[in-house]
Write a protein that holds these residues in place. Structure first.
Motif, PDB file in Angstrom:
ATOM      1  N   GLU A  78       0.825  -1.196   0.000  1.00  0.00           N
ATOM      2  CA  GLU A  78       0.000   0.000   0.000  1.00  0.00           C
ATOM      3  C   GLU A  78       0.863   1.252   0.000  1.00  0.00           C
ATOM      4  O   GLU A  78       1.951   1.289   0.589  1.00  0.00           O
ATOM      5  CB  GLU A  78      -0.919   0.018   1.228  1.00  0.00           C
ATOM      6  CG  GLU A  78      -2.165  -0.841   1.081  1.00  0.00           C
ATOM      7  CD  GLU A  78      -3.133  -0.308   0.043  1.00  0.00           C
ATOM      8  OE1 GLU A  78      -3.092   0.889  -0.277  1.00  0.00           O
ATOM      9  OE2 GLU A  78      -3.953  -1.112  -0.449  1.00  0.00           O
ATOM     10  N   ASN A  79       0.338   2.283  -0.633  1.00  0.00           N
ATOM     11  CA  ASN A  79       0.997   3.573  -0.648  1.00  0.00           C
ATOM     12  C   ASN A  79       1.136   4.106   0.773  1.00  0.00           C
ATOM     13  O   ASN A  79       0.232   3.995   1.589  1.00  0.00           O
ATOM     14  CB  ASN A  79       0.185   4.535  -1.513  1.00  0.00           C
ATOM     15  CG  ASN A  79       0.840   5.890  -1.637  1.00  0.00           C
ATOM     16  OD1 ASN A  79       0.665   6.737  -0.779  1.00  0.00           O
ATOM     17  ND2 ASN A  79       1.585   6.077  -2.721  1.00  0.00           N
ATOM     18  N   MET A  80       2.312   4.704   1.088  1.00  0.00           N
ATOM     19  CA  MET A  80       2.569   5.208   2.429  1.00  0.00           C
ATOM     20  C   MET A  80       1.530   6.239   2.848  1.00  0.00           C
ATOM     21  O   MET A  80       1.078   6.269   3.992  1.00  0.00           O
ATOM     22  CB  MET A  80       3.962   5.839   2.480  1.00  0.00           C
ATOM     23  CG  MET A  80       4.481   6.115   3.867  1.00  0.00           C
ATOM     24  SD  MET A  80       5.190   4.651   4.617  1.00  0.00           S
ATOM     25  CE  MET A  80       6.712   4.497   3.673  1.00  0.00           C
ATOM     26  N   ASP A  81       1.146   7.082   1.928  1.00  0.00           N
ATOM     27  CA  ASP A  81       0.155   8.112   2.220  1.00  0.00           C
ATOM     28  C   ASP A  81      -1.177   7.487   2.617  1.00  0.00           C
ATOM     29  O   ASP A  81      -1.855   7.943   3.546  1.00  0.00           O
ATOM     30  CB  ASP A  81      -0.037   9.009   0.985  1.00  0.00           C
ATOM     31  CG  ASP A  81      -1.021  10.135   1.227  1.00  0.00           C
ATOM     32  OD1 ASP A  81      -0.696  11.026   2.031  1.00  0.00           O
ATOM     33  OD2 ASP A  81      -2.115  10.108   0.616  1.00  0.00           O
ATOM     34  N   VAL A  82      -1.547   6.409   1.940  1.00  0.00           N
ATOM     35  CA  VAL A  82      -2.804   5.713   2.262  1.00  0.00           C
ATOM     36  C   VAL A  82      -2.740   5.112   3.658  1.00  0.00           C
ATOM     37  O   VAL A  82      -3.687   5.202   4.442  1.00  0.00           O
ATOM     38  CB  VAL A  82      -3.073   4.606   1.215  1.00  0.00           C
ATOM     39  CG1 VAL A  82      -4.267   3.745   1.634  1.00  0.00           C
ATOM     40  CG2 VAL A  82      -3.323   5.221  -0.144  1.00  0.00           C
TER      41      VAL A  82
ATOM     42  N   GLY B 270      -4.388   5.223   9.362  1.00  0.00           N
ATOM     43  CA  GLY B 270      -4.083   5.308  10.790  1.00  0.00           C
ATOM     44  C   GLY B 270      -4.869   6.409  11.467  1.00  0.00           C
ATOM     45  O   GLY B 270      -5.353   6.236  12.604  1.00  0.00           O
ATOM     46  N   GLN B 271      -5.042   7.541  10.802  1.00  0.00           N
ATOM     47  CA  GLN B 271      -5.830   8.637  11.375  1.00  0.00           C
ATOM     48  C   GLN B 271      -7.297   8.262  11.493  1.00  0.00           C
ATOM     49  O   GLN B 271      -7.964   8.591  12.483  1.00  0.00           O
ATOM     50  CB  GLN B 271      -5.675   9.892  10.499  1.00  0.00           C
ATOM     51  CG  GLN B 271      -4.297  10.525  10.565  1.00  0.00           C
ATOM     52  CD  GLN B 271      -3.928  10.976  11.970  1.00  0.00           C
ATOM     53  OE1 GLN B 271      -4.724  11.583  12.670  1.00  0.00           O
ATOM     54  NE2 GLN B 271      -2.692  10.659  12.372  1.00  0.00           N
ATOM     55  N   ARG B 272      -7.814   7.552  10.475  1.00  0.00           N
ATOM     56  CA  ARG B 272      -9.218   7.121  10.539  1.00  0.00           C
ATOM     57  C   ARG B 272      -9.431   6.123  11.681  1.00  0.00           C
ATOM     58  O   ARG B 272     -10.441   6.170  12.384  1.00  0.00           O
ATOM     59  CB  ARG B 272      -9.640   6.507   9.205  1.00  0.00           C
ATOM     60  CG  ARG B 272      -9.961   7.533   8.136  1.00  0.00           C
ATOM     61  CD  ARG B 272     -10.677   6.871   6.963  1.00  0.00           C
ATOM     62  NE  ARG B 272      -9.789   5.996   6.213  1.00  0.00           N
ATOM     63  CZ  ARG B 272      -9.126   6.367   5.130  1.00  0.00           C
ATOM     64  NH1 ARG B 272      -9.228   7.606   4.679  1.00  0.00           N
ATOM     65  NH2 ARG B 272      -8.354   5.509   4.480  1.00  0.00           N
TER      66      ARG B 272
END
Length: 465
Positions: A163-167, A172-174
């Motif tokens: 998975e893309n690091m940004d995703v 994690g925030q969600r």
């Protein structure tokens, strides 16, 4: 003449009494004396005392259910914290590996960027093409989202499996927000049960005929929160809970309803990771046989699996189409002064770290889902108890009267079993209520006080719970 008028006035009340007596006789109305009314009230109150005692015990069971849930809650917090730490450690490792790869590629940055600027539009157009072929709407949004993602993504990252690091960071925030919401609802439920228990103890204390102690230490209220306050970071700063009965809250519609809004949020959260959460999703059809494009699988390349829903929520899924664009493929084999970063050990280490992040992200999501399901099950049990016994806590401020809690004010009965008996009673501090009792239960029947008390109590419960 004056004497005659005065004599007529004196006779009027007596005449009315005679008329009333004649009417009563004609309708076969059986008079009930004040002493009889008092006795019916006393027997009815004794019956109600037993019902209140049973209800207090029922609320105590609610308290026990919540205390058992508290033990599960502590275990969930411990498991969530452990998984969260493992995920954060793996994410830090992945970020370090990514930074090292970027350093190696700085040598050929100009060549890399030139290829990247040609790769990005091809990747965007290819994604929109495959998306539009199957999915009915949203292609414009998908294109804009992918463009924004690619503009903040390093060129080499499209060739990193995982998975893309940004995703992962956004996920994690969600997860953090969903955990916070669940904890708030859990605390509200625990507060409500505590409040009901303490109110039922007030009722217990006010009732004269209940024999203490029903509870070994009725006002010893173990905290369902502070026991686990040190397990999860940040919980130590949570304000001290204040127990309150849910009956004081105008918007209270049951314990399960407190978690219902979370279900939709959870579906959105757990669906946001697409195949990370549900890798086996496949094509579904609606009742009329048409394809549900929210779950339809797009397979542009071999075993590549994407859904319309996944791409709309996470346009990073389009990066799987990288082999469709020649300029994107050239990035993979770029030579930086004799060194090919995407074919060295750093890439393997980064992919290994990303795989761990994904694994712990899935485990965390699974724990959150289990915790939510446990609370839905627990709240359903609490609602069952509440529907039967919750009314007693609403009496906390209604049982202070010194002359009893149940008064039968009138009983109008006819000497005919086919005719119902009209009864007027007052229960607790509610307005008087009037109803009928079947004629086959005469007021002299020992069952009569219980039947009247139960009917009054049922009517009270309708307004209290």
């Amino acid at each position: 003449m004056l004497m005659m008028i005065m004599m007529m006035k004196k006779k009027v009340p007596r005449s009315l009494a005679v008329v009333a007596l004649l009417l009563a006789s004609a309708n076969c109305i059986v008079p009930v004396s004040k002493e009889d009314l008092k006795q019916i009230s006393l027997l009815g109150e004794q019956y109600l005392d037993k019902q209140i005692e049973n209800a207090v015990n029922g609320v105590k069971e609610m308290k026990n259910v919540m205390e058992m849930s508290s033990e599960d809650h502590k275990r969930f917090l411990s498991a969530l914290e452990k998984t969260k730490q493992q995920k954060e450690e793996a994410l830090r490792t992945a970020q370090q590996m990514e930074a090292k790869l970027e350093q190696e590629e700085e040598v050929c940055n100009e060549t890399m960027q030139a290829l990247w600027e040609e790769c990005k539009p091809c990747l965007k157009n290819t994604c929109i093409k495959y998306y539009s072929r199957t999915c009915s709407s949203g292609s414009g949004l998908v294109g804009r989202q992918l463009e924004e993602l690619l503009n903040r993504t390093s060129p080499f990252s499209i060739w990193i499996n995982g998975e893309n690091m940004d995703v992962l960071e956004r996920e994690g925030q969600r997860q953090k927000q969903h955990f916070h919401n669940l904890e708030e609802r859990y605390s509200e439920v625990a507060d409500s049960v505590d409040g009901m228990f303490m109110d039922s103890m007030k009722v217990f204390d006010h009732m004269r005929t209940l024999q203490p102690p029903l509870f070994s230490s009725p006002f010893r209220m173990p905290s369902l929160w502070r026991e686990s306050a040190g397990i999860h970071r940040g919980l130590q700063d949570r304000p001290i809970r204040v127990a309150r009965s849910p009956f004081h809250e105008p918007d209270f519609h049951g314990f399960r309803s407190m978690f219902q809004p979370m279900m939709g949020m959870a579906r959105s959260l757990f669906g946001s990771m697409g195949s990370m959460v549900d890798p086996d999703v496949d094509t579904h059809t609606s009742g009329d046989g048409s394809v549900n494009e929210d779950v339809v699988i797009i397979k542009p390349l071999g075993d590549g699996r994407m859904t319309c829903k996944e791409i709309r929520r996470n346009s990073a899924g389009c990066i799987k189409l990288r082999d469709e664009c020649q300029k994107c493929k050239e990035i993979q084999n770029i030579d930086c002064s004799g060194n090919k970063p995407l074919q060295g050990p750093l890439k393997a280490e980064l992919e290994e770290a990303l795989a761990l992040v994904e694994r712990f992200t899935q485990e965390y999501n699974a724990l959150l889902q289990r915790f939510e399901q446990e609370m839905l099950n627990t709240s359903a049990i609490l609602d069952l108890f509440n529907s039967q016994f919750g009314w007693v806590s609403a009496l906390a401020n209604s049982t202070k009267t010194e002359d009893g809690i149940f008064h039968v004010q009138t009983v109008i009965s006819k000497d005919n079993e086919e005719e119902d008996t009209n009864v007027s009673v007052q229960l607790f501090d509610t307005p008087p209520m009037t109803f009928t009792v079947p004629g086959d239960i005469p007021w002299s029947d020992p069952k009569f006080p219980e039947v009247v008390a139960q009917e009054a109590l049922d009517r009270y419960k309708e307004s209290a719970v």
